[in-house]
Design a protein around this motif. Structure first.
Motif, PDB file in Angstrom:
ATOM      1  N   TYR A 368      55.181  53.746  35.150  1.00  0.00           N
ATOM      2  CA  TYR A 368      54.541  53.432  36.602  1.00  0.00           C
ATOM      3  C   TYR A 368      53.078  54.130  36.899  1.00  0.00           C
ATOM      4  CZ  TYR A 368      54.549  52.421  41.623  1.00  0.00           C
ATOM      5  OH  TYR A 368      54.405  51.880  42.966  1.00  0.00           O
ATOM      6  N   ASP A 369      52.942  55.291  36.638  1.00  0.00           N
ATOM      7  CA  ASP A 369      51.590  55.708  36.571  1.00  0.00           C
ATOM      8  C   ASP A 369      50.485  54.853  36.074  1.00  0.00           C
ATOM      9  OD1 ASP A 369      52.978  56.922  34.472  1.00  0.00           O
ATOM     10  OD2 ASP A 369      52.225  58.984  35.004  1.00  0.00           O
ATOM     11  N   GLU A 370      50.916  54.509  34.736  1.00  0.00           N
ATOM     12  CA  GLU A 370      50.099  53.505  34.145  1.00  0.00           C
ATOM     13  C   GLU A 370      49.712  52.188  34.717  1.00  0.00           C
ATOM     14  OE1 GLU A 370      50.825  55.934  29.714  1.00  0.00           O
ATOM     15  OE2 GLU A 370      51.850  53.812  30.138  1.00  0.00           O
ATOM     16  N   ALA A 371      50.922  51.650  35.222  1.00  0.00           N
ATOM     17  CA  ALA A 371      50.930  50.380  35.880  1.00  0.00           C
ATOM     18  C   ALA A 371      50.100  50.389  37.062  1.00  0.00           C
ATOM     19  CB  ALA A 371      52.362  49.930  36.248  1.00  0.00           C
ATOM     20  N   LYS A 372      49.953  51.479  37.764  1.00  0.00           N
ATOM     21  CA  LYS A 372      49.489  51.565  38.992  1.00  0.00           C
ATOM     22  C   LYS A 372      47.919  51.630  38.757  1.00  0.00           C
ATOM     23  CE  LYS A 372      51.464  55.283  40.786  1.00  0.00           C
ATOM     24  NZ  LYS A 372      51.963  56.312  41.563  1.00  0.00           N
ATOM     25  N   LYS A 373      47.372  51.965  37.607  1.00  0.00           N
ATOM     26  CA  LYS A 373      45.906  51.847  37.155  1.00  0.00           C
ATOM     27  C   LYS A 373      45.417  50.407  37.439  1.00  0.00           C
ATOM     28  CE  LYS A 373      46.098  55.804  34.353  1.00  0.00           C
ATOM     29  NZ  LYS A 373      46.312  56.411  33.022  1.00  0.00           N
ATOM     30  N   SER A 374      46.321  49.395  37.147  1.00  0.00           N
ATOM     31  CA  SER A 374      46.007  47.948  37.230  1.00  0.00           C
ATOM     32  C   SER A 374      44.983  47.613  38.521  1.00  0.00           C
ATOM     33  CB  SER A 374      47.262  46.981  37.245  1.00  0.00           C
ATOM     34  OG  SER A 374      47.841  47.325  36.182  1.00  0.00           O
ATOM     35  N   ASP A 375      44.192  46.776  38.158  1.00  0.00           N
ATOM     36  CA  ASP A 375      43.386  46.395  39.155  1.00  0.00           C
ATOM     37  C   ASP A 375      43.840  45.041  40.203  1.00  0.00           C
ATOM     38  OD1 ASP A 375      41.189  44.759  40.634  1.00  0.00           O
ATOM     39  OD2 ASP A 375      39.589  44.840  38.775  1.00  0.00           O
ATOM     40  N   THR A 376      44.292  45.502  41.101  1.00  0.00           N
ATOM     41  CA  THR A 376      45.222  44.581  41.982  1.00  0.00           C
ATOM     42  C   THR A 376      44.412  43.561  42.650  1.00  0.00           C
ATOM     43  OG1 THR A 376      45.150  46.416  43.735  1.00  0.00           O
ATOM     44  CG2 THR A 376      47.084  46.398  42.514  1.00  0.00           C
ATOM     45  N   GLN A 377      43.048  43.860  42.727  1.00  0.00           N
ATOM     46  CA  GLN A 377      42.257  42.866  43.489  1.00  0.00           C
ATOM     47  C   GLN A 377      41.957  41.697  42.442  1.00  0.00           C
ATOM     48  OE1 GLN A 377      41.717  42.789  46.619  1.00  0.00           O
ATOM     49  NE2 GLN A 377      42.878  44.460  46.718  1.00  0.00           N
ATOM     50  N   ARG A 378      41.925  42.291  41.295  1.00  0.00           N
ATOM     51  CA  ARG A 378      41.719  41.143  40.277  1.00  0.00           C
ATOM     52  C   ARG A 378      43.236  40.260  40.178  1.00  0.00           C
ATOM     53  NH1 ARG A 378      38.899  42.258  34.830  1.00  0.00           N
ATOM     54  NH2 ARG A 378      37.151  41.216  35.545  1.00  0.00           N
ATOM     55  N   TYR A 379      44.105  40.807  40.241  1.00  0.00           N
ATOM     56  CA  TYR A 379      45.467  40.021  40.152  1.00  0.00           C
ATOM     57  C   TYR A 379      45.474  39.176  41.802  1.00  0.00           C
ATOM     58  CZ  TYR A 379      50.217  38.761  39.833  1.00  0.00           C
ATOM     59  OH  TYR A 379      51.200  37.928  39.764  1.00  0.00           O
ATOM     60  N   ALA A 380      45.011  39.705  42.769  1.00  0.00           N
ATOM     61  CA  ALA A 380      44.968  38.760  43.808  1.00  0.00           C
ATOM     62  C   ALA A 380      43.968  37.441  43.538  1.00  0.00           C
ATOM     63  CB  ALA A 380      44.440  39.643  45.003  1.00  0.00           C
ATOM     64  N   ARG A 381      43.012  37.779  42.816  1.00  0.00           N
ATOM     65  CA  ARG A 381      42.126  36.577  42.465  1.00  0.00           C
ATOM     66  C   ARG A 381      42.918  35.647  41.426  1.00  0.00           C
ATOM     67  NH1 ARG A 381      38.431  40.740  42.733  1.00  0.00           N
ATOM     68  NH2 ARG A 381      38.050  40.818  40.310  1.00  0.00           N
ATOM     69  N   TRP A 382      43.590  36.169  40.614  1.00  0.00           N
ATOM     70  CA  TRP A 382      44.382  35.451  39.520  1.00  0.00           C
ATOM     71  C   TRP A 382      45.447  34.650  40.544  1.00  0.00           C
ATOM     72  CZ3 TRP A 382      45.278  34.084  34.719  1.00  0.00           C
ATOM     73  CH2 TRP A 382      46.448  33.868  34.072  1.00  0.00           C
TER      74      TRP A 382
END
Ligand code: PLP
Length: 428
Positions: A368-382
């Motif tokens: 989970y700590d690695e998952a949390k490093k994801s760019d969630t703003q980019r996911y929102a654009r995706w």
């Protein structure tokens, strides 16, 4: 305002947040929800008549696509006999026989109405059977919303858990210890500290609620060994993996025999069903046979059983369904990896068989700590890019993409074309 917007406005006045389950609110992608009028095959139609190819699949149950004609027929047939009796039915026996036949580790099973209910019941059973209070779970795994599962790690390693939701008492949380997924050392330390107090480890055999994170080689086997050495039970929460990873579930897929398992989603063919089961000796502790109380007015509901039995039988009789889904999932994964690479986007296309997540980060994700490093703003654009092009995926970075057997090469091709367009756009 379009119809979805009007409905959302009305909904917010009378339903908390306008939705009956939080992720439907689209908050983590800074968007407003679409309201669905109907679904058929891979297609969702919203209240404005707009259609989308669906990759949420009702969060897992729709492995055979929406509005499957055999399931609908079974529901209609069951409906013609009434909706609920509160007394035993043949369909409950058939369902239990089917599950115990399909899943080798299940000798007895109890039906409930949701995954949450399956988990809270199985935890009570584990405590009742072992006479111990503590449960070990993993950070980032989701097991429904019962109090003892809405717990986060305490401060420091191997300390008592803390409530992860208002309304969960400190005392309840203290009995749940949270370890790091894929980190056997963290589990060993917890067992060293709380040796004789731990009733069970509960784990998603493939984590699919922090995005999809497969178990590293040896992780599940290690949990099996630690629990056996410490007289604790191993519980596989198969609400997502059950009947998706393979017809015989994750236990058979990985060759590990847990003591108990929970199910939901696919097992109900799209109706509200959950189940928990496992070794006979443990299951016999449940009321009315044993001292662990658990009950349900609508448990084993005949309409839901008809839907679930039809779905499971179809999956059992057609193993090619799994090979097809997995093949198409592989095409999707490979295609996406190429697209991200060509466009120099930091992304990890991860998963196992038909469970996939695209993490927008530059390192493989194993916890989970690695998952949390994801760019969630980019996911929102995706997410928004896909939606604008008629494709619905989970409105959150930390969820899976669910395929059905109706997502053929054609749909996968469309997905990849849209992905190429989004990823190569300037603002992505
Ligand atoms: N366990 C797992 C692994 C889940 O993914 C979920 C829901 O997504 C649950 C339990 C809870 O199931 P339900 O939403 O049916 O209560």
């Amino acid at each position: 305002m379009n119809n979805s917007e009007t409905l959302f406005e009305r909904a917010q006045k009378v339903i908390p947040g306008g939705v009956n389950s939080p992720v439907r609110a689209f908050k983590s992608v800074n968007a407003n929800p679409i309201f669905i009028k109907s679904a058929n095959g891979v297609t969702l139609t919203d209240e404005d008549g707009k259609t989308y190819t669906d990759y949420i699949g009702s969060w897992g149950p729709m492995i055979l696509g929406h509005n499957n004609s055999q399931i609908s027929k079974a529901i209609t047939e069951a409906l013609s006999h009434g909706t609920s009796y509160g007394l035993p039915t043949k369909s409950e026996v058939e369902m239990a026989e089917l599950i115990t036949e399909i899943v080798p580790s299940i000798e007895m099973v109890r039906m409930v109405s949701s995954g949450t209910e399956a988990v809270l019941s199985v935890l009570r059973l584990a405590r009742g059977y072992t006479g111990k209070d503590m449960i070990v779970k993993f950070e980032g795994c989701y097991h429904g919303h019962s109090d003892s599962m809405l717990v986060k790690a305490g401060s420091g390693l191997a300390t008592a858990g803390q409530p992860n939701s208002a309304g969960v008492t400190k005392e309840t949380a203290a009995d749940t210890i949270t370890c790091r997924y894929n980190d056997l050392q963290s589990v060993k330390e917890v067992f060293a500290k709380y040796k004789d107090k731990i009733a069970a480890i509960i784990v998603e055999p493939v984590a699919a609620n922090m995005g999809v994170i497969p178990p590293l080689p040896g992780f599940l086997q290690g949990l099996r060994e630690i629990t056996e050495e410490n007289n604790a039970l191993l519980i596989f929460d198969e609400v997502i993996t059950g009947f998706r990873l393979s017809i015989n579930c994750a236990s058979t897929y990985f060759g590990i025999k847990p003591d108990l398992q929970t199910f939901g989603k696919i097992i109900g063919g799209g109706l509200p069903v959950g189940a928990y089961g496992g070794r006979k000796e443990i299951m016999q502790q449940i009321s009315p046979l044993g001292p662990v109380y658990q009950a349900g007015t609508l448990s084993g509901n005949p309409i839901a059983m008809a839907a679930g039995i039809t779905a499971l039988k179809k999956l059992k009789e057609h193993p090619e369904i799994y090979s097809e889904i997995n093949k198409n999932a592989k095409t999707l994964k490979t295609g996406l990896i190429e697209i991200f690479k060509e466009n120099q986007i930091d992304a990890q296309v991860q998963g196992i068989e038909s469970l996939i997540t695209i993490f927008f980060t530059n390192e493989p994700v194993t916890s989970y700590d690695e998952a949390k490093k994801s760019d969630t703003q980019r996911y929102a654009r995706w997410f928004k890019g896909l939606l604008e092009n008629g494709i619905v995926v989970a409105p959150s970075q930390f969820e899976a993409l669910f395929l059905s057997n109706l997502h053929t090469e054609k749909e996968i091709g469309q997905f990849l074309n849209v992905a190429r367009k989004i990823v190569s756009s300037e603002n992505f």
